[in-house]
Design an enzyme around this catalytic site. Sequence first.
Site, PDB file in Angstrom:
ATOM      1  N   SER A  82       6.333  38.234  56.535  1.00  0.00           N
ATOM      2  CA  SER A  82       7.621  38.378  55.949  1.00  0.00           C
ATOM      3  C   SER A  82       8.529  38.157  56.970  1.00  0.00           C
ATOM      4  O   SER A  82       8.708  37.096  57.695  1.00  0.00           O
ATOM      5  CB  SER A  82       7.710  39.801  55.367  1.00  0.00           C
ATOM      6  OG  SER A  82       8.885  39.972  54.331  1.00  0.00           O
ATOM      7  N   ASP A 207       4.945  37.502  43.937  1.00  0.00           N
ATOM      8  CA  ASP A 207       5.811  37.840  45.104  1.00  0.00           C
ATOM      9  C   ASP A 207       7.245  37.919  44.861  1.00  0.00           C
ATOM     10  O   ASP A 207       7.712  37.062  44.145  1.00  0.00           O
ATOM     11  CB  ASP A 207       5.749  37.082  46.363  1.00  0.00           C
ATOM     12  CG  ASP A 207       6.389  37.726  47.389  1.00  0.00           C
ATOM     13  OD1 ASP A 207       7.362  38.567  47.212  1.00  0.00           O
ATOM     14  OD2 ASP A 207       6.082  37.320  48.650  1.00  0.00           O
ATOM     15  N   HIS A 235       3.709  40.412  47.691  1.00  0.00           N
ATOM     16  CA  HIS A 235       4.003  40.406  48.868  1.00  0.00           C
ATOM     17  C   HIS A 235       3.307  40.674  50.059  1.00  0.00           C
ATOM     18  O   HIS A 235       3.631  40.526  51.305  1.00  0.00           O
ATOM     19  CB  HIS A 235       5.449  41.094  49.162  1.00  0.00           C
ATOM     20  CG  HIS A 235       6.470  40.531  50.179  1.00  0.00           C
ATOM     21  ND1 HIS A 235       6.888  39.222  50.359  1.00  0.00           N
ATOM     22  CD2 HIS A 235       6.658  41.312  51.360  1.00  0.00           C
ATOM     23  CE1 HIS A 235       7.667  39.313  51.332  1.00  0.00           C
ATOM     24  NE2 HIS A 235       7.599  40.478  52.108  1.00  0.00           N
TER      25      HIS A 235
END
EC number: 3.1.1.85
Length: 256
Positions: A82, A207, A235
């Site tokens: 991320s 996601d 995610h």
Amino acid sequence: MNNIWWQTKGQGNVHLVLLHGWGLNAEVWRCIDEELSSHFTLHLVDLPGFGRSRGFGALSLADMAEAVLQQAPDKAIWLGWSLGGLVASQIVLTHPERVQALVTVASSPCFSARDEWPGIKPDVLAGFQQQLSDDFQRTVERFLALQTMGTETARQDARALKKTVLALPMPEVDVLNGGLEILKTVDLRQPLQNVSMPFLRLYGYLDGLVPRKVVPMLDKLWPHSESYIFAKAAHAPFISHPVEFCHLLVALKQRV
């Protein structure tokens, strides 16, 4: 005093540095660190201002990358999840000689939606920034719930993320805001076109923060890179699919 918290495990001949995402800390990797440290010399890092890396204010992406590099091995595979994916990518752009391979996990070179580019709507990110000032623990928890939504193990995955956050003191609001600002403004789509080292991009089909539509777009933009989509992950694929996740990294090690 501002020091980066850094833990090294294992004695593999290839170094692997793991960079976590927004609002979290290196404890998020505990579900896979034993397995990975049997194959690599593994480096767990709390990003500046997060977890145990105290004494930092909000940093730009470039400053965050430089701070992390201070304690890094001379050469390593850099894996960023991320927001951590942007930090790892920035290190590749500024210090390519320090990187054996780049792995981004549920990350985007441009998290914010733009013209003909899928992403998080800017007003959603701005809303998170506003809510941080009002009730930042609840805002962080909301963000974590978004990360696991839709998976078969959503509840237990969200619990694992929440446990990671609560294990250590919460980051300062300005650090969290600074991280959101990076997610809102940074765009590395063009700069990363010139990366020539092994580059593996991992995604979750479900996601909600990094839409799967970006995968074929980046396949075209970065033909030298490889992509892999975890069919039932959101995610945090390393939490929902730890065995498959580690297998991909061990396979990459054979190629660097």
